[in-house]
Design a protein around this motif. Structure first.
Motif, mmCIF file in Angstrom:
data_model
loop_
_atom_site.group_PDB
_atom_site.id
_atom_site.type_symbol
_atom_site.label_atom_id
_atom_site.label_comp_id
_atom_site.label_asym_id
_atom_site.label_seq_id
_atom_site.Cartn_x
_atom_site.Cartn_y
_atom_site.Cartn_z
ATOM 1 N N VAL A 58 36.964 35.543 39.583
ATOM 2 C CA VAL A 58 38.118 36.259 39.026
ATOM 3 C C VAL A 58 38.145 37.700 39.530
ATOM 4 O O VAL A 58 39.215 38.229 39.852
ATOM 5 C CB VAL A 58 38.067 36.224 37.481
ATOM 6 C CG1 VAL A 58 39.136 37.132 36.876
ATOM 7 C CG2 VAL A 58 38.256 34.798 36.986
ATOM 8 N N LEU A 59 36.984 38.340 39.603
ATOM 9 C CA LEU A 59 36.943 39.719 40.107
ATOM 10 C C LEU A 59 37.418 39.778 41.561
ATOM 11 O O LEU A 59 38.184 40.677 41.939
ATOM 12 C CB LEU A 59 35.523 40.277 39.998
ATOM 13 C CG LEU A 59 35.338 41.703 40.538
ATOM 14 C CD1 LEU A 59 36.191 42.695 39.755
ATOM 15 C CD2 LEU A 59 33.870 42.115 40.492
ATOM 16 N N ALA A 60 36.985 38.800 42.368
ATOM 17 C CA ALA A 60 37.416 38.774 43.769
ATOM 18 C C ALA A 60 38.939 38.609 43.877
ATOM 19 O O ALA A 60 39.592 39.287 44.687
ATOM 20 C CB ALA A 60 36.707 37.636 44.512
ATOM 21 N N ILE A 61 39.483 37.728 43.047
ATOM 22 C CA ILE A 61 40.938 37.512 43.065
ATOM 23 C C ILE A 61 41.669 38.781 42.624
ATOM 24 O O ILE A 61 42.662 39.191 43.228
ATOM 25 C CB ILE A 61 41.305 36.334 42.150
ATOM 26 C CG1 ILE A 61 40.765 35.022 42.741
ATOM 27 C CG2 ILE A 61 42.822 36.239 41.957
ATOM 28 C CD1 ILE A 61 40.882 33.839 41.803
ATOM 29 N N ARG A 62 41.146 39.420 41.575
ATOM 30 C CA ARG A 62 41.804 40.637 41.071
ATOM 31 C C ARG A 62 41.755 41.767 42.105
ATOM 32 O O ARG A 62 42.721 42.533 42.267
ATOM 33 C CB ARG A 62 41.156 41.101 39.758
ATOM 34 C CG ARG A 62 41.755 42.398 39.188
ATOM 35 C CD ARG A 62 43.224 42.226 38.868
ATOM 36 N NE ARG A 62 43.838 43.481 38.420
ATOM 37 C CZ ARG A 62 44.456 44.344 39.222
ATOM 38 N NH1 ARG A 62 44.519 44.107 40.534
ATOM 39 N NH2 ARG A 62 45.014 45.426 38.732
ATOM 40 N N LEU A 63 40.628 41.872 42.815
ATOM 41 C CA LEU A 63 40.532 42.915 43.843
ATOM 42 C C LEU A 63 41.519 42.624 44.980
ATOM 43 O O LEU A 63 42.133 43.535 45.535
ATOM 44 C CB LEU A 63 39.103 42.995 44.375
ATOM 45 C CG LEU A 63 38.045 43.480 43.358
ATOM 46 C CD1 LEU A 63 36.661 43.512 44.002
ATOM 47 C CD2 LEU A 63 38.402 44.858 42.804
ATOM 48 N N GLY A 64 41.650 41.353 45.319
ATOM 49 C CA GLY A 64 42.654 40.992 46.325
ATOM 50 C C GLY A 64 44.058 41.305 45.852
ATOM 51 O O GLY A 64 44.911 41.758 46.628
ATOM 52 N N TRP A 65 44.292 41.096 44.536
ATOM 53 C CA TRP A 65 45.601 41.403 43.948
ATOM 54 C C TRP A 65 45.886 42.898 43.974
ATOM 55 O O TRP A 65 47.027 43.335 43.985
ATOM 56 C CB TRP A 65 45.631 40.889 42.501
ATOM 57 C CG TRP A 65 46.989 40.624 41.936
ATOM 58 C CD1 TRP A 65 47.527 41.161 40.793
ATOM 59 C CD2 TRP A 65 47.989 39.728 42.436
ATOM 60 N NE1 TRP A 65 48.775 40.681 40.557
ATOM 61 C CE2 TRP A 65 49.093 39.797 41.554
ATOM 62 C CE3 TRP A 65 48.055 38.889 43.539
ATOM 63 C CZ2 TRP A 65 50.253 39.043 41.753
ATOM 64 C CZ3 TRP A 65 49.213 38.140 43.744
ATOM 65 C CH2 TRP A 65 50.285 38.234 42.865
ATOM 66 N N GLY A 66 44.819 43.682 44.014
ATOM 67 C CA GLY A 66 44.984 45.122 44.121
ATOM 68 C C GLY A 66 45.562 45.543 45.461
ATOM 69 O O GLY A 66 46.050 46.667 45.610
ATOM 70 N N LEU A 67 45.514 44.644 46.437
ATOM 71 C CA LEU A 67 46.094 44.909 47.751
ATOM 72 C C LEU A 67 47.434 44.204 47.936
ATOM 73 O O LEU A 67 48.315 44.708 48.638
ATOM 74 C CB LEU A 67 45.134 44.445 48.858
ATOM 75 C CG LEU A 67 43.757 45.119 48.883
ATOM 76 C CD1 LEU A 67 42.873 44.430 49.911
ATOM 77 C CD2 LEU A 67 43.883 46.598 49.195
ATOM 78 N N LEU A 68 47.563 43.025 47.303
ATOM 79 C CA LEU A 68 48.721 42.180 47.575
ATOM 80 C C LEU A 68 49.684 42.044 46.404
ATOM 81 O O LEU A 68 50.799 41.549 46.585
ATOM 82 C CB LEU A 68 48.240 40.768 47.978
ATOM 83 C CG LEU A 68 47.265 40.707 49.156
ATOM 84 C CD1 LEU A 68 46.742 39.283 49.328
ATOM 85 C CD2 LEU A 68 47.918 41.198 50.433
ATOM 86 N N GLY A 69 49.267 42.433 45.222
ATOM 87 C CA GLY A 69 50.072 42.198 44.027
ATOM 88 C C GLY A 69 51.255 43.127 43.902
ATOM 89 O O GLY A 69 51.545 43.925 44.815
ATOM 90 N N PRO A 70 51.955 43.028 42.768
ATOM 91 C CA PRO A 70 53.092 43.922 42.523
ATOM 92 C C PRO A 70 52.641 45.372 42.442
ATOM 93 O O PRO A 70 51.458 45.671 42.284
ATOM 94 C CB PRO A 70 53.646 43.421 41.180
ATOM 95 C CG PRO A 70 52.541 42.657 40.562
ATOM 96 C CD PRO A 70 51.719 42.086 41.675
#
Length: 214
Positions: A58-70
């Motif tokens: 989950v942390l890895a996904i959230r960090l990726g979302w920090g680059l790609l998310g809204p």
């Protein structure tokens, strides 16, 4: 999702209400992992390791979302800024906190601190378990319960020197210290949300729970 919501203090912008689903799910999943592994599960047990691997994913996904998310979920929306964080805390003490379109500066510092502690806990946990998967550990524990100690013998073969034991103690100490610090930070985070919700006259937990408006 509204980033122009008026607030009780008359600010022109406010955090999303609600936050996007991935931010909400990752927030509560990591919170649950901290509680389960910090207070409830047996250290080194199968549940403890499973929760650790879930938190890592989950942390890895959230960090990726920090680059790609809204926009509100991106790192660029809440950069670590200690001076701004102190200024924000002073405004809270004065009862006049500002609103921000993402995490406020103090909240941003807390987010990065929690992520850093979680990363340390995960990394040291992987070292302590030789990065064995939860499935492998469960199989080994089941074998030991049935009287087959060969897996433990193989795992410790050639690794019982004084230096290795000292390193293991250091890693375990770092793991436990980081886990305890994470619990303390989580309590401060909860207290901070409560204080700021009161100052803003707005429930800051609700946007992190509720789904899209129906």
């Amino acid at each position: 999702m509204s980033d122009k919501a008026k607030t009780g203090r008359g600010a022109e912008v406010a955090p999303p209400d609600p936050w996007d689903p991935l931010v909400r799910i990752s927030h509560w999943t990591i919170a649950a992992a901290v509680i389960i592994n910090g207070l409830l599960s047996k250290p080194g047990g199968t549940v403890h390791v499973w929760v650790g691997w879930i938190a890592m994913s989950v942390l890895a996904i959230r960090l990726g979302w920090g680059l790609l998310g809204p926009r509100e979920a991106r790192f660029s929306a809440f950069p670590p800024h200690p001076k701004a964080a102190v200024s924000h805390l002073l405004s809270v003490i004065r009862g006049k906190p500002r609103e921000y379109p993402s995490h406020n500066p103090a909240g941003a510092m807390m987010v990065y601190a929690l992520w850093a502690m979680l990363a340390v806990v995960i990394a040291t946990g992987l070292i302590m378990t030789d990065a064995r998967s939860p499935i492998t550990i469960a199989e080994e524990q089941a074998a030991v319960e049935q009287g087959d100690w060969s897996s433990l013998a193989n795992g410790s073969a050639g690794d019982d020197s004084g230096d290795s034991l000292a390193r293991s103690d250091i890693v375990e100490g770092v793991h436990e210290t980081a886990a305890n610090l994470m619990l303390i930070l989580a309590l401060i985070h909860v207290a901070g949300v409560a204080v700021e919700s009161h100052a803003l006259r707005r429930n800051l937990v609700r946007p992190m729970i509720k789904g899209p408006p129906k």
